[in-house]
Design an enzyme around this catalytic site. Structure first.
Site, PDB file in Angstrom:
ATOM      1  CE  LYS A  34      -2.282   1.696   3.747  1.00  0.00           C
ATOM      2  NZ  LYS A  34      -2.147   3.176   3.807  1.00  0.00           N
ATOM      3  CG  ASP A  61      -5.446   4.362   1.475  1.00  0.00           C
ATOM      4  OD1 ASP A  61      -6.605   4.549   1.048  1.00  0.00           O
ATOM      5  OD2 ASP A  61      -5.163   4.297   2.692  1.00  0.00           O
ATOM      6  CE  LYS A  63      -7.664   6.881   4.253  1.00  0.00           C
ATOM      7  NZ  LYS A  63      -6.281   6.436   3.931  1.00  0.00           N
ATOM      8  N   GLY A 209       0.886  -2.577   8.786  1.00  0.00           N
ATOM      9  CA  GLY A 209       1.843  -1.502   8.574  1.00  0.00           C
ATOM     10  C   GLY A 209       3.053  -1.595   9.466  1.00  0.00           C
ATOM     11  NE  ARG A 210       3.180   4.184  12.271  1.00  0.00           N
ATOM     12  CZ  ARG A 210       2.035   4.589  11.744  1.00  0.00           C
ATOM     13  NH1 ARG A 210       1.001   3.766  11.727  1.00  0.00           N
ATOM     14  NH2 ARG A 210       1.915   5.793  11.241  1.00  0.00           N
TER      15      ARG A 210
END
Length: 232
Positions: A34, A61, A63, A209-210
């Site tokens: 992403k 992404d 949005k 993610g992280r």
């Protein structure tokens, strides 16, 4: 769909070099990444081109929440980059979502996903902007609009997935950010869940993610997510 194909790693990085370093360290196991607003702004479209050139799928992404003409233009630009998914904001209504879907028709591999309610938002946050419905009702309302507009699926929290399957049916994509491994902090996500719980509820993809990108060993962290999906 095998487990590796379900996992999307969010490159929440502040430079192209940092993102490329994460991809190098994870290795061949991850097929899908992403790219969000921070990395796209810092590294530009070359970040996406580089991932596509390496044979990776890209979830862009954005949005998108603009007038339909502008949304359509952004979707076409995403299609030219070779991305696999791009997001529009469900709160923009059917006009914006339909414009995105129409623009994507020239790019057979491009899927339009509607963001329902950001995973950090609560009922109180919705009330602040004048939405009287609780989060779970708003998610279903926007998912219904996305279906009517022809979107390929939605973005929603792991806790929304089971209800969404009843609204969208079996064929729609349901992509879930806000997944965390058991025992890990949910960070800013108000409605988290584990990768396995999300997929068991009907998610087509999970976004991590992280927990992966900032791990001491990103490849090992990615494998832990995969193992959570395939454990008996």
């Amino acid at each position: 769909m095998d487990a590796n194909a379900r996992i999307i790693v969010a490159l929440d990085c502040d430079s192209r070099a940092a993102a490329e370093g994460v991809v190098d360290r994870i290795g061949d196991g991850c097929r899908f990444y992403k790219v969000g607003l921070e990395l796209l702004t810092a590294g530009g479209p070359e970040v996406v081109r580089g991932l596509v050139a390496r044979g990776k799928e890209v979830f862009l992404d954005l949005k998108l929440f603009e007038i339909p003409t502008s949304v359509a233009g952004a979707v076409r630009a995403a299609g030219e980059l070779g991305v696999s998914m791009v997001t529009v904001h469900g709160m923009g209504g059917t006009g914006i979502m339909s414009a995105a879907v129409d623009a994507a028709r020239d790019y057979p591999g491009l899927r339009i996903l509607a963001l329902t309610v950001v995973t950090s938002m609560t009922d109180g946050d919705l009330a602040d902007i004048g939405v009287g419905s609780p989060v779970d009702e708003q998610v279903l309302r926007l998912a219904g609009l996305a279906r009517e507009a022809g979107c390929h699926g939605v973005i929603a929290s792991p806790r929304d997935v089971a209800a969404l399957r009843g609204t969208l049916g079996a064929g729609a994509l349901v992509v879930t950010p806000g997944v965390t491994l058991p025992g890990e902090s949910p960070a800013e996500h108000a409605r988290p869940g584990t990768p396995r719980a999300a997929v068991d509820a009907g998610a087509s993809h999970v976004v991590v993610g992280r927990a992966v990108t900032r791990a001491a060993d990103p490849a090992a962290a990615f494998e832990r997510v995969r193992d959570d999906l395939v454990r008996p």
